[in-house]
Enzyme design. Structure first.
Site, PDB file in Angstrom:
ATOM      1  N   CYS A 134       0.849  -1.199   0.000  1.00  0.00           N
ATOM      2  CA  CYS A 134       0.000   0.000   0.000  1.00  0.00           C
ATOM      3  C   CYS A 134       0.885   1.251   0.000  1.00  0.00           C
ATOM      4  O   CYS A 134       1.165   1.839   1.043  1.00  0.00           O
ATOM      5  CB  CYS A 134      -0.936  -0.009   1.218  1.00  0.00           C
TER       6      CYS A 134
ATOM      7  N   GLU B  27     -23.169   4.004   0.883  1.00  0.00           N
ATOM      8  CA  GLU B  27     -23.473   2.674   1.410  1.00  0.00           C
ATOM      9  C   GLU B  27     -22.319   1.705   1.152  1.00  0.00           C
ATOM     10  O   GLU B  27     -22.023   0.833   1.966  1.00  0.00           O
ATOM     11  CB  GLU B  27     -24.776   2.161   0.789  1.00  0.00           C
TER      12      GLU B  27
ATOM     13  N   THR C 145     -26.297   2.835  11.179  1.00  0.00           N
ATOM     14  CA  THR C 145     -27.371   2.626  10.200  1.00  0.00           C
ATOM     15  C   THR C 145     -28.137   3.923  10.008  1.00  0.00           C
ATOM     16  O   THR C 145     -28.224   4.754  10.912  1.00  0.00           O
ATOM     17  CB  THR C 145     -28.342   1.512  10.643  1.00  0.00           C
ATOM     18  N   TYR C 146     -28.619   4.096   8.791  1.00  0.00           N
ATOM     19  CA  TYR C 146     -29.501   5.231   8.485  1.00  0.00           C
ATOM     20  C   TYR C 146     -30.884   4.693   8.116  1.00  0.00           C
ATOM     21  O   TYR C 146     -31.722   5.416   7.601  1.00  0.00           O
ATOM     22  CB  TYR C 146     -28.916   6.056   7.331  1.00  0.00           C
ATOM     23  N   ASN C 147     -31.059   3.369   8.348  1.00  0.00           N
ATOM     24  CA  ASN C 147     -32.329   2.677   8.027  1.00  0.00           C
ATOM     25  C   ASN C 147     -32.738   2.863   6.570  1.00  0.00           C
ATOM     26  O   ASN C 147     -33.907   3.055   6.257  1.00  0.00           O
ATOM     27  CB  ASN C 147     -33.444   3.155   8.967  1.00  0.00           C
ATOM     28  N   THR C 148     -31.718   2.828   5.682  1.00  0.00           N
ATOM     29  CA  THR C 148     -32.009   2.924   4.249  1.00  0.00           C
ATOM     30  C   THR C 148     -31.303   1.780   3.519  1.00  0.00           C
ATOM     31  O   THR C 148     -30.284   1.267   3.983  1.00  0.00           O
ATOM     32  CB  THR C 148     -31.509   4.256   3.650  1.00  0.00           C
TER      33      THR C 148
ATOM     34  N   THR D  22     -31.573  -2.818   8.782  1.00  0.00           N
ATOM     35  CA  THR D  22     -30.462  -3.459   8.058  1.00  0.00           C
ATOM     36  C   THR D  22     -29.580  -4.313   8.975  1.00  0.00           C
ATOM     37  O   THR D  22     -28.527  -4.776   8.554  1.00  0.00           O
ATOM     38  CB  THR D  22     -29.572  -2.386   7.387  1.00  0.00           C
TER      39      THR D  22
END
Length: 554
Positions: free
Chosen positions: A190, A525, A448-451, A460
């Site tokens: 790297c 995401e 989480t953004y619940n999407t 999720t």
């Protein structure tokens, strides 16, 4: 150390006080212009010819490095006064007939279009505070930060932990910390992280001779090479005998506290290498590969850039073949199908629970199948400069468990876990670090953004747990209360290929792999997925190392 006349001092730019920054900028401007005037061909090249690229190069007296840093500050500093003044200084230098650099590539990631990342100067108040903290601490706002800021809550925890490991009181001296970072990043070739830490190592007074190869570093650091190698590629092979060897080698021995600090640094940088490759992080503007002094042509690069291999970076977003072609209907169906599977699995969970024997069988099956997940592509990995001198045994890489008749026993979390064992061991020997790591693990796991793509109000947790447990399964780590049959339902082959590559051989990650999973999901995401990969990998490595240390101590 005595200050050379005309030396450019950057320290004041990290101040939160505008007057201190203004004074520093004035001094930098004067020093740069003094240097520039000594090589400027003012009479020889009329200003009107500048657009033709007939300017003299700035290679003398380290001026090119200074100009590259000013270019970085003009694009990447969170303080507007520094951005504007840096740009103005570069303009003055160009007026003197000296060629100034321009950025190569498009933004902080080769995988994410620049317009979809957070632009410096357009961030909200919370992000600006994070950017200012990062800049004040590191003297730069690096590309990792600019991609991680999709998730500010995680970034705050990450920066706090990294700052503590590198700069706060601890068992290891500062130059050792950066050298260990170089050793860890080099295991995955790297060069992005190696370059950053080479600069930091020298900045804190590290001996440049050590950078010629591990054999030039002190024997104590050389002794760490074997543990670095196993942690990065085959952590399940670490035993208490390896720990004993490090702690009992007379004058070159490590203390337990030093070893814990080193282990946390090694695992931090192995997993950060995964994030760097997994998100296609671009070279920093002021580092090799991040800028060029070649003038732009009509097509945005000249023949010199092509011969130097720069065309790939500029073209990667424009090339229609760089992405995996897919209809939007097919992608939407992919999301709907995944949500339907989650719903069905939840219903099955509520109706019946598999026996312990069946759960164990499903784990072994998933572990065995994970060995055969590999990319069918034979694409070259991102170009890197040779960093092999920073570690020994370059042929030593990731190997699956049962290949070549090698049997590795399953690591049962019920017998040794981070929460019940690892956390307290780290906290006891390196105070506060256990707490910082624990917070970072929890934020990544619970974030989480619940999407999901275009869908809102989605739970999720099942999907996040499947990703985390699949990574641990690849390392032989088993949770007795988890049904590993869910993994095959929720993670398709292209996603598994991406996960395994990023976690086990990150240097082989390609843009095609990144594009081919979760095609309808947002880039934020996919970055979230990478945060799960980073933390699950780090925790897996830590579990094996800390278990070996615990066995040595008991």
């Amino acid at each position: 150390m005595e200050e050379r006349e005309g030396e450019v001092r950057w320290d004041g730019l990290c101040s939160r006080d505008a007057a201190t920054r203004a004074a520093a900028l004035d001094n930098i401007g004067q020093a740069v212009l003094r240097r520039s005037e000594t090589i400027a061909p003012v009479a020889a090249v009329p200003p009107t010819r500048a657009a033709d690229g007939l300017l003299v190069p700035a290679a003398r007296d380290g001026l090119s490095e200074v100009l590259a840093r000013l270019l970085m500050l003009s694009k990447r500093c969170p303080f507007p006064d520094v951005r504007e003044k840096s740009e103005a200084i570069l303009g003055r230098v160009q007026e003197l007939g000296i060629r100034i650099p321009r950025p190569l590539g498009h933004g902080p990631s080769r995988f994410i279009p620049e317009k979809e990342t957070i632009q410096v100067g357009n961030e909200d108040a919370m992000m600006h505070a994070l950017f200012a903290d990062s800049f004040a601490t590191l003297g730069r706002l690096d590309n990792v930060t600019l991609v991680m800021v999709f998730h500010p809550q995680y970034l705050e925890s990450f920066l706090k932990t990294q700052h503590y490991l590198l700069q706060m009181d601890g068992p290891l001296p500062l130059h050792y910390r950066h050298y260990i970072g170089i050793m860890a990043a080099a295991r995955h070739q790297c060069s992005y992280l190696v370059n950053l830490h080479v600069n930091d190592f020298l900045h804190v007074g590290g001996d440049p001779k050590w950078l010629n190869g591990l054999e030039n570093a002190p024997q104590k650091l050389q002794n760490l090479g074997e543990l670095n190698k196993m942690l990065a590629h085959r952590p399940w092979l670490i035993t208490k005998e390896h720990i004993e060897q490090l702690l009992k080698t007379e004058e070159n021995s490590w203390s337990l506290a030093e070893l814990i600090h080193a282990v946390v640094l090694l695992t931090h940088y192995h997993s950060l290498a995964s994030f760097t490759f997994g998100c296609g992080i671009s070279p920093e503007i002021d580092c090799e590969g991040g800028h060029t002094f070649r003038p732009p042509s009509v097509s945005n690069y000249c023949i010199c850039d092509i011969t130097n291999g720069y065309h790939g970076v500029d073209d990667i977003h424009a090339s229609p073949t760089a992405s995996v072609p897919v209809s939007s209907t097919e992608s939407v169906c992919e999301v709907e199908a995944l949500m339907e599977k989650m719903k069905q699995l939840q219903e099955c969970r509520d109706e019946e629970e598999a026996s312990q024997e069946e759960m164990a069988t499903r784990f072994e099956r998933e572990k065995r199948e994970s060995m055969f997940v590999c990319s069918s592509e034979d694409e070259e990995s991102a170009a890197t400069r040779d960093v092999s001198r920073h570690f020994e045994d370059t042929s030593y890489g990731y190997k699956d468990f049962s290949r070549h008749g090698m049997h590795v026993p399953t690591f049962r979390v019920q017998d040794y876990s981070w929460e019940d064992h690892g956390y307290s061991l780290v906290n006891r020997l390196y105070p506060d670090v256990g707490q910082l790591l624990d917070e970072k693990f929890h934020i990544a796991y619970n974030l989480t953004y619940n999407t999901m793509a275009m869908h809102k109000d989605v739970d999720t947790s099942m999907l996040r747990r499947a990703i985390w447990n699949y990574i641990h399964c690849m390392f032989g780590i088993r949770y007795d209360d988890y049904d590993y049959g869910e993994i095959n339902q929720l993670l398709d082959r292209s996603f598994k290929v991406y996960i395994k590559t990023v976690v086990c051989t990150p240097e082989k990650t390609t843009k095609r792999m990144y594009d081919s999973f979760w095609r309808q999901f947002e880039h934020s995401e996919k970055v979230h997925v990478n945060l799960l990969l980073v933390e699950a990998r780090m925790q897996a490595e830590l579990l094996y190392a800390l278990r070996a240390i615990t066995r040595y101590m008991t």
